[in-house]
Design a protein around this motif. Structure first.
Motif, short mmCIF file in Angstrom:
data_model
loop_
_atom_site.label_atom_id
_atom_site.label_comp_id
_atom_site.label_asym_id
_atom_site.label_seq_id
_atom_site.Cartn_x
_atom_site.Cartn_y
_atom_site.Cartn_z
N VAL A 25 0.86 -1.19 0.00
CA VAL A 25 0.00 0.00 0.00
C VAL A 25 0.90 1.23 0.00
N ASN A 26 0.28 2.41 -0.17
CA ASN A 26 1.05 3.65 -0.16
C ASN A 26 0.17 4.79 0.33
N ILE A 31 -7.47 3.80 3.97
CA ILE A 31 -7.38 2.84 5.08
C ILE A 31 -8.57 1.87 5.06
N ARG A 32 -9.74 2.35 4.67
CA ARG A 32 -10.90 1.46 4.60
C ARG A 32 -10.67 0.34 3.59
N LEU A 81 -0.19 4.18 7.88
CA LEU A 81 -0.67 3.08 7.05
C LEU A 81 -1.73 3.63 6.10
N GLY A 82 -1.39 3.67 4.82
CA GLY A 82 -2.33 4.19 3.83
C GLY A 82 -2.53 5.69 3.96
N MET A 83 -3.57 6.17 3.30
CA MET A 83 -3.84 7.60 3.19
C MET A 83 -4.06 8.28 4.54
N GLU A 84 -4.90 7.69 5.37
CA GLU A 84 -5.31 8.34 6.61
C GLU A 84 -4.52 7.86 7.83
N GLY A 85 -3.81 6.75 7.70
CA GLY A 85 -3.17 6.14 8.85
C GLY A 85 -4.18 5.34 9.66
N ASN A 87 -5.14 4.91 13.73
CA ASN A 87 -4.87 5.55 15.01
C ASN A 87 -6.12 5.50 15.89
N LEU A 88 -6.09 6.23 16.98
CA LEU A 88 -7.23 6.22 17.90
C LEU A 88 -8.49 6.87 17.32
N PHE A 89 -8.36 7.60 16.22
CA PHE A 89 -9.54 8.20 15.61
C PHE A 89 -10.31 7.23 14.72
N ASN A 90 -9.62 6.20 14.19
CA ASN A 90 -10.29 5.32 13.23
C ASN A 90 -10.03 3.83 13.44
N TYR A 91 -9.46 3.45 14.59
CA TYR A 91 -9.14 2.04 14.84
C TYR A 91 -10.35 1.13 14.72
N THR A 92 -11.55 1.66 14.90
CA THR A 92 -12.76 0.82 14.85
C THR A 92 -12.99 0.23 13.46
N LEU A 93 -12.35 0.78 12.43
CA LEU A 93 -12.44 0.16 11.11
C LEU A 93 -11.94 -1.28 11.14
N ALA A 94 -10.97 -1.55 12.01
CA ALA A 94 -10.39 -2.89 12.11
C ALA A 94 -11.37 -3.91 12.68
N ARG A 95 -12.55 -3.48 13.05
CA ARG A 95 -13.59 -4.42 13.49
C ARG A 95 -13.86 -5.46 12.41
N ALA A 96 -13.60 -5.12 11.16
CA ALA A 96 -13.77 -6.06 10.05
C ALA A 96 -12.87 -7.29 10.20
N TRP A 97 -11.82 -7.20 11.01
CA TRP A 97 -10.91 -8.33 11.21
C TRP A 97 -11.33 -9.21 12.39
#
Length: 194
Positions: A25-26, A31-32, A81-85, A87-97
């Motif tokens: 990635v770059n 991040i999504r 990691l990726g465009m947005e990184g 962090n504590l603002f968006n870690y909930t996206l990882a709920r998909a894992w």
């Protein structure tokens, strides 16, 4: 069980290829998309035993609690990691894992660092790692200190860990220091992938 590496190409060096899935990635990768692609690969294998993330960690010379700059930089501000990184603002996206990954190893600078005046703020790395473990249901392995790596003689090699390394889990989101972190290595060859 399957393994996967996510390599943010801003971390210079050849991507280690001894994984079932290799994902580069770059700065233009949302991040999504990174999270959803990883979840899709995990579902294809029914589960990932190992998810290794190779990227820079965000460090800054900020004392958020004291509202001043400090003479030295501290980590804990998330992953580049990726465009947005991540962090504590968006870690909930990882709920998909959740339920799809057993172990996540963060090969990055100081993701588990918490400068005393950043505890409880968005620069609290221990909280970030603990929340990531709670959200994903995986064990999260992360270092407190800046990490150094080699990349001139083949795939990226982080070698021995610098400073203390911690394991975060749903059972212990505050983290536990790992006495011997040497088993957690980048899979650079068939031998290290075994």
């Amino acid at each position: 069980m399957a393994s996967m590496v996510i390599h943010d190409r801003r971390l210079i060096g050849a991507t280690p290829a001894w994984y079932n899935y290799v994902y580069q990635v770059n700065a233009n990768s949302p991040i999504r998309t990174i999270v959803e692609t990883t979840a899709r690969r995990a579902r294809q294998s029914r589960r990932l035993a190992k998810l290794h993330i190779l990227c820079h960690g965000f460090e800054a010379n900020w004392s958020i609690g004291g509202q001043i700059c400090t003479p030295t930089a501290h980590g804990g501000f998330g992953l580049q990691l990726g465009m947005e990184g991540l962090n504590l603002f968006n870690y909930t996206l990882a709920r998909a894992w959740n339920g799809l990954v057993d172990e996540i190893v963060l090969f990055a600078c100081a993701p588990a660092d918490t400068y005393r005046e950043n505890a409880g703020t968005w620069g609290d790395g221990r909280r970030f790692c603990g929340y990531l473990a709670l959200t994903t249901g995986a064990r999260v392995i992360a270092a407190r200190d800046t990490q150094y790596y080699r990349h001139n003689d083949g795939p990226i090699d982080f070698g021995a860990w610098e400073g203390p390394v911690f394991e975060y889990s749903a059972a212990n989101p505050d983290g536990v220091r790992i006495p011997d972190p040497s088993p957690y290595r980048v899979q650079r060859s068939r031998a290290t992938a075994a």
